[in-house]
Design an enzyme around this catalytic site. Structure first.
Site, mmCIF file in Angstrom:
data_model
loop_
_atom_site.group_PDB
_atom_site.id
_atom_site.type_symbol
_atom_site.label_atom_id
_atom_site.label_comp_id
_atom_site.label_asym_id
_atom_site.label_seq_id
_atom_site.Cartn_x
_atom_site.Cartn_y
_atom_site.Cartn_z
ATOM 1 C CE1 TYR A 69 36.797 29.592 40.877
ATOM 2 C CE2 TYR A 69 36.323 28.973 38.600
ATOM 3 C CZ TYR A 69 35.887 29.401 39.840
ATOM 4 O OH TYR A 69 34.547 29.627 40.039
ATOM 5 N N GLY A 70 43.290 28.771 39.435
ATOM 6 C CA GLY A 70 44.468 28.248 38.737
ATOM 7 C C GLY A 70 45.343 27.326 39.550
ATOM 8 C CD GLU A 88 42.776 39.531 41.377
ATOM 9 O OE1 GLU A 88 42.313 40.011 42.424
ATOM 10 O OE2 GLU A 88 42.067 39.159 40.426
ATOM 11 C CG ASP A 100 37.629 34.990 35.270
ATOM 12 O OD1 ASP A 100 38.202 33.923 34.987
ATOM 13 O OD2 ASP A 100 38.229 35.961 35.776
ATOM 14 C CB SER A 101 38.455 32.368 38.914
ATOM 15 O OG SER A 101 39.421 33.086 38.179
ATOM 16 C CB THR A 125 41.806 27.628 35.371
ATOM 17 O OG1 THR A 125 42.929 28.507 35.354
ATOM 18 C CG2 THR A 125 42.124 26.414 36.205
ATOM 19 C CB CYS A 182 46.191 33.384 32.391
ATOM 20 S SG CYS A 182 45.611 33.924 34.005
ATOM 21 C CB THR A 183 41.261 36.008 32.645
ATOM 22 O OG1 THR A 183 41.645 35.516 33.939
ATOM 23 C CG2 THR A 183 40.242 35.099 32.018
ATOM 24 C CG HIS A 184 44.357 37.692 36.357
ATOM 25 N ND1 HIS A 184 43.246 36.905 36.245
ATOM 26 C CD2 HIS A 184 44.232 38.356 37.534
ATOM 27 C CE1 HIS A 184 42.494 37.066 37.325
ATOM 28 N NE2 HIS A 184 43.066 37.940 38.114
ATOM 29 C CB CYS A 236 37.823 31.113 34.052
ATOM 30 S SG CYS A 236 39.135 30.467 35.093
HETATM 31 N N1 DGL Z 1 40.810 33.228 35.479
HETATM 32 C C1 DGL Z 1 41.988 32.409 35.640
HETATM 33 C C2 DGL Z 1 42.413 31.867 34.264
HETATM 34 O O1 DGL Z 1 42.160 32.455 33.244
HETATM 35 C C3 DGL Z 1 43.127 33.162 36.274
HETATM 36 C C4 DGL Z 1 42.911 33.470 37.729
HETATM 37 C C5 DGL Z 1 42.749 32.242 38.585
HETATM 38 O O2 DGL Z 1 43.728 31.502 38.789
HETATM 39 O O3 DGL Z 1 41.626 32.026 39.033
HETATM 40 O O4 DGL Z 1 43.013 30.827 34.210
#
Ligand code: DGL
Length: 272
Positions: free
Chosen positions: A44-45, A155, A12-13, A77, A189-191, A75
């Site tokens: 990454y987003g 975060e 993941d990012s 993205t 999105c993972t977050h 991730c």
């Molecule tokens: N891991 C990213 C996603 O699931 C979220 C965090 C990022 O923007 O890197 O899209």
């Protein structure tokens, strides 16, 4: 040839993908996992598709060098823009992303076919969820929204309270009130899963909230079995944590996403 005793690689990012790792471990407790968080380059987003493909390729190469038998792109993205490239480049390594499983979860949950999808800017712009849902449910009506601030809030560990709730109302009120038929909110999105309680308050109990984690775990479990790559019943499961920046921050913030304590000493710093 991959061996069943080899680890499953997941990247993941950053630490958000630990929500996916949690579901994978729950479903596959005997597997050995190597989790790589590219924390030095998060997010990454908001990056271009070209950069995300490059970063994803480097992360995947590193894991392939660790001898993985399967790659999970946790991730959203990265899954939305880099999955095809990764599959081609690392063939015959099996690769699964989180978009298809997330789309499946949303289509299974929705009765009306009216679905709200929230994700990063890159994921919404790339249209991967829109395409994946349309392929499964051609008459689906989607409301999509990039919710970039949710990544920063998660975060920061701000998952509840008036600032998070106010932000969520600002992002979600329009799509939800404009289409009262929306009956599913997909967290793309993972977050976002760590904000679930707040999001529930905002969209109301009428709208179930789904994400990719459990369906991804189900897809991985089925495919490991189909390929005869699943761990033996006597193998002990384990996780190795790798990060491209501060192990201390990975451990502190990551504990929230994983739902259990990660110690800074457990996190290995790597350079991609
Ligand atoms: N891991 C990213 C996603 O699931 C979220 C965090 C990022 O923007 O890197 O899209």
């Amino acid at each position: 040839m991959s061996s069943a005793t080899a680890p499953v690689g997941i990247f993941d990012s950053g630490v958000g993908g630990l929500t996916v790792l949690q579901a994978l471990r729950h479903r596959l407790p005997r597997e050995r996992f190597i989790y790589l968080g590219d924390t030095a380059r998060l997010p990454y987003g908001t990056k271009s598709a070209e950069s995300v493909v490059r970063y994803s390729t480097q992360a995947a190469s590193f894991l392939v060098g660790c001898g993985i038998k399967y790659l999970v792109v946790a991730c959203n993205t990265a899954s939305s823009v880099a999955l095809k490239d990764l599959r081609e480049r690392f063939e015959p390594l099996p690769v699964v992303g989180v978009i298809e499983p997330g789309a499946q979860a949303a289509c299974e949950s929705s009765r009306s076919g009216h679905i709200a999808v929230i994700a990063t800017e890159g994921t919404i712009r790339g249209g991967a969820y829109q395409n994946a849902i349309a392929a499964k449910l051609p008459n689906a009506v989607l409301a999509t929204r990039a919710c970039s601030l949710f990544v920063a809030l998660a975060e920061e560990g701000w998952t509840e309270g008036e600032i998070v709730e106010g932000t969520a109302r600002r992002y979600l009120s329009d799509p939800i009130t404009e289409d009262p038929q929306i009956d599913t909110l997909l967290l793309g999105c993972t977050h976002f899963p760590v904000l679930r309680a707040t999001l529930h308050r905002v969209v109301g109990e009428r709208v179930p909230i789904v994400d990719s984690a459990h369906t991804t775990a189900a897809v991985l479990a089925a495919d490991l079995t189909a390929r005869e790559l699943h761990a033996s019943p006597t193998q002990s499961g384990s996780v190795r944590f790798l990060a491209t920046d501060s192990g201390e921050r990975f451990a502190r913030v990551g504990s929230l996403f994983l739902g259990e304590r990660v110690a800074a000493e457990e996190v290995e710093l790597v350079d991609l």
